[in-house]
Design a protein around this motif. Structure first.
Motif, mmCIF file in Angstrom:
data_model
loop_
_atom_site.group_PDB
_atom_site.id
_atom_site.type_symbol
_atom_site.label_atom_id
_atom_site.label_comp_id
_atom_site.label_asym_id
_atom_site.label_seq_id
_atom_site.Cartn_x
_atom_site.Cartn_y
_atom_site.Cartn_z
ATOM 1 N N ALA A 146 0.847 -1.197 0.000
ATOM 2 C CA ALA A 146 0.000 0.000 0.000
ATOM 3 C C ALA A 146 0.881 1.245 0.000
ATOM 4 C CB ALA A 146 -0.911 -0.004 1.219
ATOM 5 N N MET A 147 0.525 2.188 -0.840
ATOM 6 C CA MET A 147 1.313 3.415 -0.989
ATOM 7 C C MET A 147 0.771 4.529 -0.088
ATOM 8 S SD MET A 147 3.720 2.925 -3.390
ATOM 9 C CE MET A 147 3.976 1.419 -2.456
ATOM 10 N N GLN A 148 1.638 5.114 0.675
ATOM 11 C CA GLN A 148 1.304 6.300 1.459
ATOM 12 C C GLN A 148 1.832 7.504 0.691
ATOM 13 O OE1 GLN A 148 -0.562 6.197 4.222
ATOM 14 N NE2 GLN A 148 -0.679 3.957 4.038
ATOM 15 N N TRP A 149 1.021 7.972 -0.264
ATOM 16 C CA TRP A 149 1.474 9.006 -1.177
ATOM 17 C C TRP A 149 1.806 10.318 -0.457
ATOM 18 C CZ3 TRP A 149 2.719 6.584 -5.275
ATOM 19 C CH2 TRP A 149 1.907 5.627 -5.877
ATOM 20 N N ALA A 150 2.839 10.963 -0.966
ATOM 21 C CA ALA A 150 3.168 12.318 -0.500
ATOM 22 C C ALA A 150 2.290 13.300 -1.272
ATOM 23 C CB ALA A 150 4.652 12.604 -0.739
ATOM 24 N N LEU A 151 1.394 13.965 -0.590
ATOM 25 C CA LEU A 151 0.457 14.879 -1.241
ATOM 26 C C LEU A 151 0.869 16.337 -1.107
ATOM 27 C CD1 LEU A 151 -2.877 13.168 -0.137
ATOM 28 C CD2 LEU A 151 -1.527 12.778 -2.212
ATOM 29 N N GLU A 152 1.931 16.572 -0.388
ATOM 30 C CA GLU A 152 2.436 17.937 -0.218
ATOM 31 C C GLU A 152 3.944 17.930 -0.411
ATOM 32 O OE1 GLU A 152 1.236 19.274 3.612
ATOM 33 O OE2 GLU A 152 -0.850 19.640 3.002
ATOM 34 N N PRO A 153 4.528 19.046 -0.855
ATOM 35 C CA PRO A 153 3.861 20.309 -1.218
ATOM 36 C C PRO A 153 3.012 20.154 -2.481
ATOM 37 C CG PRO A 153 6.189 20.364 -1.786
ATOM 38 C CD PRO A 153 5.985 19.103 -1.028
ATOM 39 N N GLU A 154 1.994 21.004 -2.600
ATOM 40 C CA GLU A 154 1.092 20.936 -3.730
ATOM 41 C C GLU A 154 1.105 22.230 -4.525
ATOM 42 O OE1 GLU A 154 -2.831 20.159 -2.220
ATOM 43 O OE2 GLU A 154 -3.173 22.268 -1.702
ATOM 44 N N ASN A 166 7.069 10.296 -4.666
ATOM 45 C CA ASN A 166 6.083 9.236 -4.892
ATOM 46 C C ASN A 166 6.590 8.204 -5.902
ATOM 47 O OD1 ASN A 166 4.130 10.237 -3.134
ATOM 48 N ND2 ASN A 166 3.264 11.597 -4.684
ATOM 49 N N LEU A 167 7.278 8.679 -6.941
ATOM 50 C CA LEU A 167 7.822 7.766 -7.940
ATOM 51 C C LEU A 167 8.869 6.843 -7.321
ATOM 52 C CD1 LEU A 167 8.058 6.814 -10.875
ATOM 53 C CD2 LEU A 167 9.705 8.661 -11.258
ATOM 54 N N GLU A 168 9.757 7.412 -6.511
ATOM 55 C CA GLU A 168 10.773 6.601 -5.835
ATOM 56 C C GLU A 168 10.105 5.532 -4.957
ATOM 57 O OE1 GLU A 168 13.985 6.511 -5.953
ATOM 58 O OE2 GLU A 168 14.740 8.439 -6.708
ATOM 59 N N MET A 169 9.065 5.932 -4.220
ATOM 60 C CA MET A 169 8.392 5.002 -3.328
ATOM 61 C C MET A 169 7.711 3.884 -4.115
ATOM 62 S SD MET A 169 5.638 5.839 -0.299
ATOM 63 C CE MET A 169 4.687 6.902 -1.399
ATOM 64 N N MET A 170 7.077 4.214 -5.232
ATOM 65 C CA MET A 170 6.397 3.201 -6.029
ATOM 66 C C MET A 170 7.392 2.208 -6.630
ATOM 67 S SD MET A 170 3.765 3.625 -9.269
ATOM 68 C CE MET A 170 5.069 4.055 -10.441
ATOM 69 N N LEU A 171 8.529 2.703 -7.093
ATOM 70 C CA LEU A 171 9.536 1.811 -7.680
ATOM 71 C C LEU A 171 10.137 0.882 -6.624
ATOM 72 C CD1 LEU A 171 11.324 4.276 -10.140
ATOM 73 C CD2 LEU A 171 9.641 2.504 -10.672
ATOM 74 N N ARG A 195 -7.997 4.534 -10.390
ATOM 75 C CA ARG A 195 -8.429 3.909 -9.144
ATOM 76 C C ARG A 195 -8.145 4.817 -7.953
ATOM 77 N NH1 ARG A 195 -4.473 -1.099 -9.443
ATOM 78 N NH2 ARG A 195 -3.109 0.715 -9.532
ATOM 79 N N ASP A 196 -8.734 4.447 -6.814
ATOM 80 C CA ASP A 196 -8.489 5.217 -5.593
ATOM 81 C C ASP A 196 -7.041 5.123 -5.144
ATOM 82 O OD1 ASP A 196 -11.135 5.940 -5.529
ATOM 83 O OD2 ASP A 196 -11.728 4.338 -4.157
ATOM 84 N N GLU A 197 -6.390 3.982 -5.445
ATOM 85 C CA GLU A 197 -5.002 3.797 -5.001
ATOM 86 C C GLU A 197 -3.978 4.457 -5.926
ATOM 87 O OE1 GLU A 197 -6.403 -0.348 -6.474
ATOM 88 O OE2 GLU A 197 -7.277 1.468 -5.619
ATOM 89 N N ASP A 198 -4.419 5.026 -7.048
ATOM 90 C CA ASP A 198 -3.518 5.756 -7.941
ATOM 91 C C ASP A 198 -3.431 7.223 -7.506
ATOM 92 O OD1 ASP A 198 -3.453 3.347 -9.369
ATOM 93 O OD2 ASP A 198 -5.143 3.955 -10.632
ATOM 94 N N VAL A 199 -2.469 7.933 -8.049
ATOM 95 C CA VAL A 199 -2.312 9.338 -7.669
ATOM 96 C C VAL A 199 -1.909 10.167 -8.881
ATOM 97 C CG1 VAL A 199 0.129 9.144 -7.019
ATOM 98 C CG2 VAL A 199 -1.292 10.910 -5.968
ATOM 99 N N PHE A 207 0.613 4.367 -11.289
ATOM 100 C CA PHE A 207 -0.254 3.191 -11.219
ATOM 101 C C PHE A 207 0.496 2.039 -10.542
ATOM 102 C CE2 PHE A 207 -1.613 5.440 -15.116
ATOM 103 C CZ PHE A 207 -2.948 5.661 -14.804
ATOM 104 N N PRO A 208 0.431 1.896 -9.219
ATOM 105 C CA PRO A 208 1.130 0.788 -8.555
ATOM 106 C C PRO A 208 0.477 -0.558 -8.880
ATOM 107 C CG PRO A 208 -0.240 1.989 -6.993
ATOM 108 C CD PRO A 208 -0.284 2.768 -8.264
ATOM 109 N N GLY A 209 1.318 -1.563 -9.194
ATOM 110 C CA GLY A 209 0.822 -2.920 -9.420
ATOM 111 C C GLY A 209 0.159 -3.145 -10.758
ATOM 112 N N TYR A 210 0.271 -2.206 -11.684
ATOM 113 C CA TYR A 210 -0.354 -2.355 -12.996
ATOM 114 C C TYR A 210 0.509 -3.214 -13.907
ATOM 115 C CZ TYR A 210 -4.611 0.423 -13.682
ATOM 116 O OH TYR A 210 -5.902 0.866 -13.690
#
Length: 311
Positions: free
Chosen positions: A132-140, A155-160, A208-212, A225-228
């Motif tokens: 499960a990804m805990q996306w960084a939503l800030e700074p925006e 977020n890209l680093e975390m997904m990879l 999806r809800d899990e995408d950002v 798209f994690p897990g795609y």
């Protein structure tokens, strides 16, 4: 005396009949036994014969290719030899057919039992869930209210990292609005920002809800798209492309329609990919998409690019 001779002959005849019957029974038994074992070993024998025949075919093909190569070499060295167009086309056709056949033979998968066992074990290996990804939503971004460039990179680093740990693929879709500066000059500094906001809403309805969704550059959105799988990512990218393509863009509800288009690139990310490599591939794919025209989509796998034209 005559009676004794008749009795002896009858006895002799009975003995002969008994011996004949016994011999016939033995012969039948031996024939049945031989036939049984012959039939039992027939498949293996036939297999050996077929294998020998195949090896003979292979040797014949190899010798024929050697002969053809030698003949072509002699033809090439022949002084003043120039082929006509018809001859060149004929040779080219035969070369293409031969190359296609040889390629299919060479690329045929091995039937090695150890390889088959290894593939079976690999298939039976339980597939891990993408973390499960805990996306960084800030700074925006102030106006778009989307995670900005620094948040996107995190977020890209975390997904990879999640892709590598779970041994699953993931995806990155880049959506670049065309003629950003021209729209700014024509309609004002906030016009392209409004159009970008509209595009982000169109994208939001297709993921999806899990995408950002993040903002990579002022004119480019980045959707993670994690897990795609590659097929899932391509399908969703095409859906998003069609949503943008068929939308009627307006600055205000009552304003005239403005032609707004985008170039799209979907990058399939595999375990072990680095963010730097993914973004480099993404930039290259976007450039290809722009060269193809408006509302075009490029699918970038680890080894190739595929153009998906708008229909």
């Amino acid at each position: 005396m005559m009676t004794i001779l008749l009795v002896s002959m009858i006895s002799l005849t009975n003995d002969v009949l008994i011996l004949f019957g016994a011999g016939l029974l033995i012969a039948v038994s031996l024939g049945f036994t031989a036939g049984y074992f012959f039939g039992k070993t027939a498949p293996a024998r036939h297999l050996r014969q077929a294998k020998k025949h195949i090896q003979g075919c292979y040797q014949h093909v190899k010798e024929a290719l050697d002969t053809a190569q030698a003949a072509c070499s002699m033809l090439e060295k022949f002084p003043g030899m120039v082929l006509t167009n018809e001859q060149s086309n004929e040779l080219n056709k035969k070369r293409s057919n031969l190359l296609e056949l040889i390629t299919r033979l060479v690329e045929r998968k091995s039937s090695d039992p150890e390889q088959a066992v290894a593939e079976t074990k690999k298939d039976k290996k339980k597939k891990q869930n993408f973390p499960a990804m805990q996306w960084a939503l800030e700074p925006e971004h102030v106006h778009l209210k989307l995670p900005d460039t620094s948040a996107f990179e995190a977020n890209l680093e975390m997904m990879l990292l999640g892709s590598t740990s779970s041994e699953q693929t993931c995806g990155l879709l880049l959506v670049q609005m065309n003629q950003y500066d021209q729209l700014k000059e024509r309609f004002g500094i906030m016009a392209p920002v409004k159009f970008m906001k509209t595009i982000s809403r169109l994208v939001l309805h297709k993921i999806r809800d899990e995408d950002v969704i993040c903002l990579w550059k002022s004119d480019t959105l980045a959707i993670l798209f994690p897990g795609y799988s590659l097929e899932e990512g391509q399908s969703n990218a095409e859906t998003i492309r069609e949503a943008i393509r068929h939308h009627h863009f307006r600055l205000e509800a009552t304003s005239p329609e403005v032609v707004v288009t985008a170039s799209l690139a979907y990058i399939n990310c595999v375990p072990g990919d680095s963010a730097e490599l993914v973004l480099e591939r993404g930039s290259h794919a976007l450039a290809k998409s722009q060269k193809k025209g408006r509302n075009q989509l490029i699918i970038q796998d680890s080894h190739s690019y595929e153009h998906k034209a708008a229909v």
